[in-house]
Design a protein around this motif. Structure first.
Motif, PDB file in Angstrom:
ATOM      1  N   ARG A 176       0.855  -1.279   0.012  1.00  0.00           N
ATOM      2  CA  ARG A 176      -0.054  -0.028  -0.106  1.00  0.00           C
ATOM      3  C   ARG A 176       1.007   1.264  -0.145  1.00  0.00           C
ATOM      4  O   ARG A 176       2.124   1.339   0.330  1.00  0.00           O
ATOM      5  N   ARG A 177       0.129   2.454  -0.471  1.00  0.00           N
ATOM      6  CA  ARG A 177       0.838   3.604  -0.366  1.00  0.00           C
ATOM      7  C   ARG A 177       1.933   3.760  -1.365  1.00  0.00           C
ATOM      8  O   ARG A 177       2.954   4.345  -1.140  1.00  0.00           O
ATOM      9  N   ARG A 178       1.807   2.927  -2.387  1.00  0.00           N
ATOM     10  CA  ARG A 178       2.873   3.012  -3.602  1.00  0.00           C
ATOM     11  C   ARG A 178       2.153   3.549  -4.878  1.00  0.00           C
ATOM     12  O   ARG A 178       2.869   3.377  -6.023  1.00  0.00           O
ATOM     13  N   GLY A 179       0.951   4.048  -4.757  1.00  0.00           N
ATOM     14  CA  GLY A 179       0.031   4.321  -6.098  1.00  0.00           C
ATOM     15  C   GLY A 179      -0.680   3.238  -6.775  1.00  0.00           C
ATOM     16  O   GLY A 179      -1.279   3.504  -7.960  1.00  0.00           O
ATOM     17  N   ILE A 180      -0.819   2.022  -6.403  1.00  0.00           N
ATOM     18  CA  ILE A 180      -1.472   0.773  -7.039  1.00  0.00           C
ATOM     19  C   ILE A 180      -2.754   1.119  -6.987  1.00  0.00           C
ATOM     20  O   ILE A 180      -3.503   1.056  -8.004  1.00  0.00           O
ATOM     21  N   GLY A 181      -3.577   1.461  -5.760  1.00  0.00           N
ATOM     22  CA  GLY A 181      -4.864   1.883  -5.692  1.00  0.00           C
ATOM     23  C   GLY A 181      -5.334   2.972  -6.579  1.00  0.00           C
ATOM     24  O   GLY A 181      -6.489   2.755  -7.244  1.00  0.00           O
ATOM     25  N   THR A 182      -4.505   3.870  -6.654  1.00  0.00           N
ATOM     26  CA  THR A 182      -4.902   5.072  -7.662  1.00  0.00           C
ATOM     27  C   THR A 182      -4.694   4.528  -9.086  1.00  0.00           C
ATOM     28  O   THR A 182      -5.613   4.957  -9.809  1.00  0.00           O
ATOM     29  N   ALA A 183      -3.872   3.807  -9.462  1.00  0.00           N
ATOM     30  CA  ALA A 183      -3.434   3.263 -10.788  1.00  0.00           C
ATOM     31  C   ALA A 183      -4.684   2.451 -10.960  1.00  0.00           C
ATOM     32  O   ALA A 183      -5.208   2.697 -12.346  1.00  0.00           O
ATOM     33  N   LEU A 184      -5.205   1.589 -10.188  1.00  0.00           N
ATOM     34  CA  LEU A 184      -6.420   0.820 -10.514  1.00  0.00           C
ATOM     35  C   LEU A 184      -7.635   1.445 -10.545  1.00  0.00           C
ATOM     36  O   LEU A 184      -8.391   1.215 -11.688  1.00  0.00           O
ATOM     37  N   MET A 185      -7.642   2.399  -9.605  1.00  0.00           N
ATOM     38  CA  MET A 185      -8.851   3.420  -9.754  1.00  0.00           C
ATOM     39  C   MET A 185      -8.817   4.057 -11.278  1.00  0.00           C
ATOM     40  O   MET A 185      -9.880   4.168 -12.030  1.00  0.00           O
ATOM     41  N   ARG A 186      -7.868   4.567 -11.864  1.00  0.00           N
ATOM     42  CA  ARG A 186      -7.843   5.442 -13.179  1.00  0.00           C
ATOM     43  C   ARG A 186      -7.931   4.364 -14.220  1.00  0.00           C
ATOM     44  O   ARG A 186      -8.423   4.812 -15.227  1.00  0.00           O
ATOM     45  N   TYR A 187      -7.484   3.090 -14.038  1.00  0.00           N
ATOM     46  CA  TYR A 187      -7.429   2.055 -14.974  1.00  0.00           C
ATOM     47  C   TYR A 187      -9.033   1.819 -15.147  1.00  0.00           C
ATOM     48  O   TYR A 187      -9.671   1.620 -16.167  1.00  0.00           O
ATOM     49  N   VAL A 188      -9.765   1.725 -14.067  1.00  0.00           N
ATOM     50  CA  VAL A 188     -11.418   1.048 -14.151  1.00  0.00           C
ATOM     51  C   VAL A 188     -11.990   2.316 -14.715  1.00  0.00           C
ATOM     52  O   VAL A 188     -12.996   2.242 -15.271  1.00  0.00           O
ATOM     53  N   GLU A 189     -11.613   3.544 -14.285  1.00  0.00           N
ATOM     54  CA  GLU A 189     -12.413   4.686 -14.913  1.00  0.00           C
ATOM     55  C   GLU A 189     -12.164   4.576 -16.649  1.00  0.00           C
ATOM     56  O   GLU A 189     -13.338   5.029 -17.167  1.00  0.00           O
ATOM     57  N   ASN A 190     -10.948   4.562 -16.960  1.00  0.00           N
ATOM     58  CA  ASN A 190     -10.855   4.498 -18.347  1.00  0.00           C
ATOM     59  C   ASN A 190     -11.560   3.419 -19.099  1.00  0.00           C
ATOM     60  O   ASN A 190     -12.314   3.593 -20.188  1.00  0.00           O
ATOM     61  N   TRP A 191     -11.457   2.395 -18.506  1.00  0.00           N
ATOM     62  CA  TRP A 191     -12.364   1.095 -19.144  1.00  0.00           C
ATOM     63  C   TRP A 191     -13.929   1.469 -18.953  1.00  0.00           C
ATOM     64  O   TRP A 191     -14.398   1.226 -19.735  1.00  0.00           O
ATOM     65  N   ALA A 192     -14.350   2.141 -17.847  1.00  0.00           N
ATOM     66  CA  ALA A 192     -15.862   2.514 -17.663  1.00  0.00           C
ATOM     67  C   ALA A 192     -16.283   3.654 -18.633  1.00  0.00           C
ATOM     68  O   ALA A 192     -17.382   3.419 -19.541  1.00  0.00           O
ATOM     69  N   ILE A 193     -15.301   4.414 -19.124  1.00  0.00           N
ATOM     70  CA  ILE A 193     -15.410   5.519 -20.026  1.00  0.00           C
ATOM     71  C   ILE A 193     -15.622   4.766 -21.542  1.00  0.00           C
ATOM     72  O   ILE A 193     -16.807   5.098 -22.312  1.00  0.00           O
ATOM     73  N   GLN A 194     -14.630   3.947 -21.611  1.00  0.00           N
ATOM     74  CA  GLN A 194     -14.599   3.144 -23.105  1.00  0.00           C
ATOM     75  C   GLN A 194     -15.991   2.334 -23.224  1.00  0.00           C
ATOM     76  O   GLN A 194     -16.452   2.332 -24.427  1.00  0.00           O
ATOM     77  N   ARG A 195     -16.871   1.929 -22.278  1.00  0.00           N
ATOM     78  CA  ARG A 195     -17.905   1.239 -22.500  1.00  0.00           C
ATOM     79  C   ARG A 195     -18.945   2.100 -22.337  1.00  0.00           C
ATOM     80  O   ARG A 195     -20.226   1.657 -22.463  1.00  0.00           O
ATOM     81  N   GLY A 196     -18.949   3.388 -22.220  1.00  0.00           N
ATOM     82  CA  GLY A 196     -20.034   4.325 -22.530  1.00  0.00           C
ATOM     83  C   GLY A 196     -20.669   4.882 -20.882  1.00  0.00           C
ATOM     84  O   GLY A 196     -21.662   5.095 -21.014  1.00  0.00           O
ATOM     85  N   ASP A 197     -20.112   4.431 -19.735  1.00  0.00           N
ATOM     86  CA  ASP A 197     -20.705   4.589 -18.701  1.00  0.00           C
ATOM     87  C   ASP A 197     -20.338   5.984 -18.143  1.00  0.00           C
ATOM     88  O   ASP A 197     -19.160   6.703 -18.619  1.00  0.00           O
ATOM     89  N   ARG A 198     -21.235   6.655 -17.441  1.00  0.00           N
ATOM     90  CA  ARG A 198     -21.274   8.094 -16.998  1.00  0.00           C
ATOM     91  C   ARG A 198     -20.742   8.270 -15.646  1.00  0.00           C
ATOM     92  O   ARG A 198     -20.559   9.442 -15.301  1.00  0.00           O
ATOM     93  N   GLN A 199     -20.772   7.194 -14.833  1.00  0.00           N
ATOM     94  CA  GLN A 199     -20.456   7.403 -13.739  1.00  0.00           C
ATOM     95  C   GLN A 199     -19.836   5.908 -13.097  1.00  0.00           C
ATOM     96  O   GLN A 199     -20.234   5.017 -13.513  1.00  0.00           O
ATOM     97  N   ILE A 200     -19.238   5.916 -11.749  1.00  0.00           N
ATOM     98  CA  ILE A 200     -18.914   4.886 -11.275  1.00  0.00           C
ATOM     99  C   ILE A 200     -19.424   4.739  -9.902  1.00  0.00           C
ATOM    100  O   ILE A 200     -19.144   5.738  -9.118  1.00  0.00           O
ATOM    101  N   GLY A 201     -19.819   3.865  -9.427  1.00  0.00           N
ATOM    102  CA  GLY A 201     -20.423   3.757  -7.812  1.00  0.00           C
ATOM    103  C   GLY A 201     -19.350   2.693  -7.210  1.00  0.00           C
ATOM    104  O   GLY A 201     -18.877   1.770  -7.524  1.00  0.00           O
ATOM    105  N   LEU A 202     -19.425   2.836  -5.620  1.00  0.00           N
ATOM    106  CA  LEU A 202     -18.913   2.123  -4.868  1.00  0.00           C
ATOM    107  C   LEU A 202     -19.389   2.348  -3.304  1.00  0.00           C
ATOM    108  O   LEU A 202     -19.766   3.427  -3.212  1.00  0.00           O
ATOM    109  N   GLN A 203     -19.024   1.508  -2.528  1.00  0.00           N
ATOM    110  CA  GLN A 203     -19.389   1.575  -1.190  1.00  0.00           C
ATOM    111  C   GLN A 203     -18.066   1.329  -0.318  1.00  0.00           C
ATOM    112  O   GLN A 203     -17.504   0.657  -0.589  1.00  0.00           O
ATOM    113  N   VAL A 204     -18.005   2.247   0.640  1.00  0.00           N
ATOM    114  CA  VAL A 204     -16.831   2.428   1.539  1.00  0.00           C
ATOM    115  C   VAL A 204     -17.360   2.387   3.055  1.00  0.00           C
ATOM    116  O   VAL A 204     -18.313   3.053   3.310  1.00  0.00           O
ATOM    117  N   PHE A 205     -16.726   1.584   3.858  1.00  0.00           N
ATOM    118  CA  PHE A 205     -16.924   1.563   5.069  1.00  0.00           C
ATOM    119  C   PHE A 205     -16.424   3.126   5.825  1.00  0.00           C
ATOM    120  O   PHE A 205     -15.449   3.404   5.613  1.00  0.00           O
TER     121      PHE A 205
END
Length: 178
Positions: A119-148
């Motif tokens: 953790r704290r090496r940018g992996i989580g941030t990189a994964l979030m950017r990756y999934v955002e790009n993926w979602a944009i490519q498939r036409g999504d306009r938002q991403i949802g998540l649940q966090v404690f």
């Protein structure tokens, strides 16, 4: 490297889900998560793993160890600056949801987990950017998540990436006694 997972990796996904919850609630039993994976994990709910680069120290297109590629454009792998390991060090599992206000399908993050020592090496941030790009490519306009609410590191990450609270999930514990 990030690699698209397959539905054959159900047991590994389950282990990562259990680790996620055990980190937050160490005294609980999470055997019931098997049912969640069984019910929701399919070829329609993509899974990605972050794994070692390989012993040769493979390098990116420009000879660096930065990210390569956007989304899933035919590549099974994208490089991230991570150390070698024999076991995935992070995973991202995404499903689909319907926005109850607009009625649009959108990506919903079931799990984002990075092994504590990575953790704290940018992996989580990189994964979030990756999934955002993926979602944009498939036409999504938002991403949802649940966090404690108690998961301050995750809350900080999502806030830094521009995620905002849209609703609050409220629960009331009921007594089975009569």
């Amino acid at each position: 490297m990030i690699r698209r997972g397959s539905t054959l990796e159900r047991s590994l996904l389950l282990k990562f889900m259990q680790r996620t919850y055990q980190d937050l609630f160490p005294n609980e039993d999470f055997s019931h998560l098997e049912q969640t994976v069984k019910q929701y994990f399919s070829s329609d709910t993509p899974l990605w793993w972050v794994e070692e680069e390989g012993e040769q120290g493979e390098q990116g297109e420009q000879g660096d160890k930065g990210t390569r590629g956007q989304g899933d454009k035919g590549n099974n792998y994208t490089q991230f600056p991570i150390p070698n390991s024999q076991f995935p060090i992070a995973c991202l599992w995404v499903g689909n949801a319907i926005d109850q206000v607009q009625g649009n399908r959108h990506a919903h993050i079931f799990i984002l987990y990075v092994v504590p020592e990575h953790r704290r090496r940018g992996i989580g941030t990189a994964l979030m950017r990756y999934v955002e790009n993926w979602a944009i490519q498939r036409g999504d306009r938002q991403i949802g998540l649940q966090v404690f609410q108690s998961n301050k590191p995750a809350l900080n990450l999502y806030n830094q990436l521009g995620y905002q609270t849209q609703s609050l999930w409220m629960v009331k514990f009921l007594s089975a006694e009569k």
